[in-house]
Design a protein around this motif. Structure first.
Motif, PDB file in Angstrom:
ATOM      1  N   VAL A   7       0.853  -1.184   0.000  1.00 33.79           N
ATOM      2  CA  VAL A   7       0.000   0.000   0.000  1.00 33.79           C
ATOM      3  C   VAL A   7       0.892   1.237   0.000  1.00 33.79           C
ATOM      4  N   PHE A   8       0.778   2.019  -1.049  1.00 36.01           N
ATOM      5  CA  PHE A   8       1.577   3.232  -1.216  1.00 36.01           C
ATOM      6  C   PHE A   8       0.741   4.476  -0.948  1.00 36.01           C
ATOM      7  N   ASP A   9       1.259   5.384  -0.128  1.00 39.66           N
ATOM      8  CA  ASP A   9       0.803   6.767  -0.177  1.00 39.66           C
ATOM      9  C   ASP A   9       1.265   7.326  -1.531  1.00 39.66           C
ATOM     10  N   PHE A  10       0.807   8.509  -1.909  1.00 44.40           N
ATOM     11  CA  PHE A  10       1.175   9.050  -3.223  1.00 44.40           C
ATOM     12  C   PHE A  10       2.090  10.257  -3.122  1.00 44.40           C
ATOM     13  N   ASP A  11       1.596  11.364  -2.552  1.00 38.83           N
ATOM     14  CA  ASP A  11       2.403  12.578  -2.459  1.00 38.83           C
ATOM     15  C   ASP A  11       3.594  12.366  -1.532  1.00 38.83           C
ATOM     16  N   LYS A  12       4.774  12.743  -2.014  1.00 43.90           N
ATOM     17  CA  LYS A  12       6.031  12.612  -1.273  1.00 43.90           C
ATOM     18  C   LYS A  12       6.368  11.169  -0.928  1.00 43.90           C
ATOM     19  N   THR A  13       5.720  10.242  -1.622  1.00 46.14           N
ATOM     20  CA  THR A  13       6.043   8.818  -1.494  1.00 46.14           C
ATOM     21  C   THR A  13       6.273   8.243  -2.882  1.00 46.14           C
ATOM     22  N   ILE A  14       5.242   8.204  -3.721  1.00 49.93           N
ATOM     23  CA  ILE A  14       5.461   7.803  -5.117  1.00 49.93           C
ATOM     24  C   ILE A  14       6.081   8.968  -5.885  1.00 49.93           C
ATOM     25  N   ILE A  15       5.436  10.127  -5.849  1.00 49.87           N
ATOM     26  CA  ILE A  15       6.092  11.310  -6.403  1.00 49.87           C
ATOM     27  C   ILE A  15       6.819  12.029  -5.272  1.00 49.87           C
ATOM     28  N   ASP A  16       7.729  12.905  -5.623  1.00 49.59           N
ATOM     29  CA  ASP A  16       8.607  13.500  -4.611  1.00 49.59           C
ATOM     30  C   ASP A  16       8.138  14.881  -4.167  1.00 49.59           C
ATOM     31  N   VAL A  17       6.906  15.253  -4.499  1.00 47.67           N
ATOM     32  CA  VAL A  17       6.332  16.543  -4.105  1.00 47.67           C
ATOM     33  C   VAL A  17       4.903  16.309  -3.654  1.00 47.67           C
ATOM     34  N   ASP A  18       4.275  17.359  -3.143  1.00 44.35           N
ATOM     35  CA  ASP A  18       2.847  17.345  -2.870  1.00 44.35           C
ATOM     36  C   ASP A  18       2.129  17.806  -4.136  1.00 44.35           C
ATOM     37  N   SER A  19       1.291  16.960  -4.697  1.00 47.05           N
ATOM     38  CA  SER A  19       0.671  17.265  -5.992  1.00 47.05           C
ATOM     39  C   SER A  19      -0.231  18.497  -5.909  1.00 47.05           C
ATOM     40  N   ASP A  20      -0.895  18.702  -4.791  1.00 49.81           N
ATOM     41  CA  ASP A  20      -1.756  19.883  -4.650  1.00 49.81           C
ATOM     42  C   ASP A  20      -0.935  21.164  -4.756  1.00 49.81           C
ATOM     43  N   ASN A  21       0.114  21.263  -3.948  1.00 45.93           N
ATOM     44  CA  ASN A  21       0.977  22.441  -3.997  1.00 45.93           C
ATOM     45  C   ASN A  21       1.642  22.594  -5.361  1.00 45.93           C
ATOM     46  N   TRP A  22       1.997  21.485  -5.965  1.00 45.38           N
ATOM     47  CA  TRP A  22       2.651  21.507  -7.270  1.00 45.38           C
ATOM     48  C   TRP A  22       1.753  22.170  -8.321  1.00 45.38           C
ATOM     49  N   VAL A  23       0.473  21.831  -8.310  1.00 44.46           N
ATOM     50  CA  VAL A  23      -0.464  22.404  -9.276  1.00 44.46           C
ATOM     51  C   VAL A  23      -0.719  23.880  -8.969  1.00 44.46           C
ATOM     52  N   VAL A  24      -0.983  24.182  -7.712  1.00 41.62           N
ATOM     53  CA  VAL A  24      -1.265  25.570  -7.328  1.00 41.62           C
ATOM     54  C   VAL A  24      -0.092  26.475  -7.675  1.00 41.62           C
ATOM     55  N   ASP A  25       1.122  26.048  -7.335  1.00 41.84           N
ATOM     56  CA  ASP A  25       2.306  26.850  -7.638  1.00 41.84           C
ATOM     57  C   ASP A  25       2.548  26.929  -9.143  1.00 41.84           C
ATOM     58  N   GLY A  26       2.379  25.799  -9.823  1.00 38.40           N
ATOM     59  CA  GLY A  26       2.663  25.745 -11.254  1.00 38.40           C
ATOM     60  C   GLY A  26       1.730  26.597 -12.086  1.00 38.40           C
ATOM     61  N   LEU A  27       0.520  26.839 -11.588  1.00 42.11           N
ATOM     62  CA  LEU A  27      -0.458  27.638 -12.328  1.00 42.11           C
ATOM     63  C   LEU A  27      -0.613  29.044 -11.748  1.00 42.11           C
ATOM     64  N   GLY A  28       0.325  29.425 -10.889  1.00 46.20           N
ATOM     65  CA  GLY A  28       0.397  30.814 -10.445  1.00 46.20           C
ATOM     66  C   GLY A  28      -0.662  31.249  -9.462  1.00 46.20           C
ATOM     67  N   ALA A  29      -1.164  30.306  -8.631  1.00 48.60           N
ATOM     68  CA  ALA A  29      -2.226  30.658  -7.688  1.00 48.60           C
ATOM     69  C   ALA A  29      -1.778  30.550  -6.239  1.00 48.60           C
ATOM     70  N   THR A  30      -0.488  30.620  -5.999  1.00 45.82           N
ATOM     71  CA  THR A  30       0.036  30.430  -4.644  1.00 45.82           C
ATOM     72  C   THR A  30      -0.476  31.485  -3.673  1.00 45.82           C
ATOM     73  N   GLU A  31      -0.524  32.730  -4.102  1.00 43.46           N
ATOM     74  CA  GLU A  31      -0.938  33.808  -3.209  1.00 43.46           C
ATOM     75  C   GLU A  31      -2.382  33.616  -2.746  1.00 43.46           C
ATOM     76  N   GLU A  32      -3.261  33.269  -3.667  1.00 42.56           N
ATOM     77  CA  GLU A  32      -4.658  33.043  -3.310  1.00 42.56           C
ATOM     78  C   GLU A  32      -4.792  31.823  -2.404  1.00 42.56           C
ATOM     79  N   PHE A  33      -4.025  30.794  -2.700  1.00 40.11           N
ATOM     80  CA  PHE A  33      -4.031  29.581  -1.883  1.00 40.11           C
ATOM     81  C   PHE A  33      -3.649  29.906  -0.439  1.00 40.11           C
ATOM     82  N   GLU A  34      -2.568  30.645  -0.256  1.00 38.79           N
ATOM     83  CA  GLU A  34      -2.103  30.970   1.091  1.00 38.79           C
ATOM     84  C   GLU A  34      -3.082  31.884   1.819  1.00 38.79           C
ATOM     85  N   ARG A  35      -3.788  32.737   1.077  1.00 35.81           N
ATOM     86  CA  ARG A  35      -4.781  33.602   1.702  1.00 35.81           C
ATOM     87  C   ARG A  35      -5.946  32.797   2.250  1.00 35.81           C
ATOM     88  N   LEU A  36      -6.359  31.769   1.516  1.00 32.25           N
ATOM     89  CA  LEU A  36      -7.518  30.970   1.915  1.00 32.25           C
ATOM     90  C   LEU A  36      -7.157  29.826   2.871  1.00 32.25           C
TER      91      LEU A  36
END
Length: 278
Positions: A7-36
């Motif tokens: 049984v594998f976890d996924f984020d930071k286990t199979i892939i080496d990052v957190d997929s949620d943060n990866w998408v938010v940062d990659g699409l330029g929404a980090t500031e809004e994410f941190e605000r909410l």
């Protein structure tokens, strides 16, 4: 390794990052994410962020393109394929979401190696907006785990119990994870099972607070290479699979018992705010 459920976890286990943060940062929404972030549970926040990205004109295809660039260690790919080749039943238990996980697995040709993906639902609606829902509908009722660490949308310990029941009582389990949410399932593993926490990550710290609470043997790992080697060594030691993989790769035996866990600085084990992803 036939007769083993991995049984594998996924984020930071199979892939080496957190997929949620990866998408938010990659699409330029980090500031809004941190605000909410302080205002709502993590799972709800991610659904909200997918709505924000959609309003900005970002498509599900844009999200998928960012996900396909997420780092995946080749050693992790090799470990997955090796375990599958020996007849292991591979499953994912993750607090990410199905759209993210399936996009990444399919990109790397790994989708067919897993018999089951247990995660939060994630799918594109009729308007082209990615919707992310909780695995457990905590708005209807709490999942009831009393540990105090599991997020409201998923108790991985309860899901692991269901996995064990579906796989059969004669199956042994190897569980790999990194986050606080992986601690609850580690407590539900039995003698003859193996817990593989990522060393230096929250689940490792929690285990080190009192290793005697676990019945399973603990075998830590730090990166993809060590993950692969540890799985192979478990194939040669501890009675898993008769050492088939060990003979194939000529790896030394692993001696990493609970009592060898080093004394390290650990967290206080108190529950984190509900917004924190595990």
């Amino acid at each position: 390794m036939a007769g083993i459920v991995v049984v594998f976890d996924f984020d930071k286990t199979i892939i080496d990052v957190d997929s949620d943060n990866w998408v938010v940062d990659g699409l330029g929404a980090t500031e809004e994410f941190e605000r909410l972030l302080p205002t709502m549970p993590w799972n709800t926040l991610m659904d909200t962020m997918m709505g924000e990205l959609h309003a900005r004109g970002k498509t599900a295809g844009d999200v998928a393109a960012v996900l396909r660039a997420a780092p995946l260690d080749p050693c992790v790919v090799d470990a997955i394929k090796a375990c599958y080749g020996l007849g292991c039943d591979l499953r994912i238990l993750s607090d990410a979401n199905r759209f993210f996980i399936e996009t990444i697995l399919d990109h790397h040709g790994l989708g067919g190696y897993f018999s089951e993906i247990n995660t939060n639902p994630g799918a594109v609606d009729g308007d082209g907006r990615l919707r992310i829902a909780p695995y457990h509908d905590f708005h209807a009722a709490p999942h009831g785990c009393g540990l105090g660490i599991c997020p409201p949308n998923m108790c991985k310990g309860q899901v692991l119990d269901r996995i064990r029941a579906s796989a059969g009582a004669d199956k042994r389990v190897i569980y790999l994870g990194d986050g606080r949410g992986d601690y609850c399932p580690s407590l539900r593993l039995g003698r003859g099972d193996f817990m593989m926490p990522r060393k230096g990550f929250p689940v490792w710290d929690l285990i080190c607070e009192d290793p005697s609470l676990l019945q399973a043997e603990v075998h830590p790992w730090t990166d993809g290479q060590e993950m692969e080697e540890t799985l192979l060594r478990l194939g040669g030691g501890g009675g898993v699979g008769g050492g088939v993989l060990l003979e194939a790769r000529n790896l030394p035996a692993l001696d990493c018992k609970l009592e060898s866990l080093p004394a390290v600085a650990v967290q206080d084990g108190m529950p984190m705010p509900l917004r924190i992803k595990n």
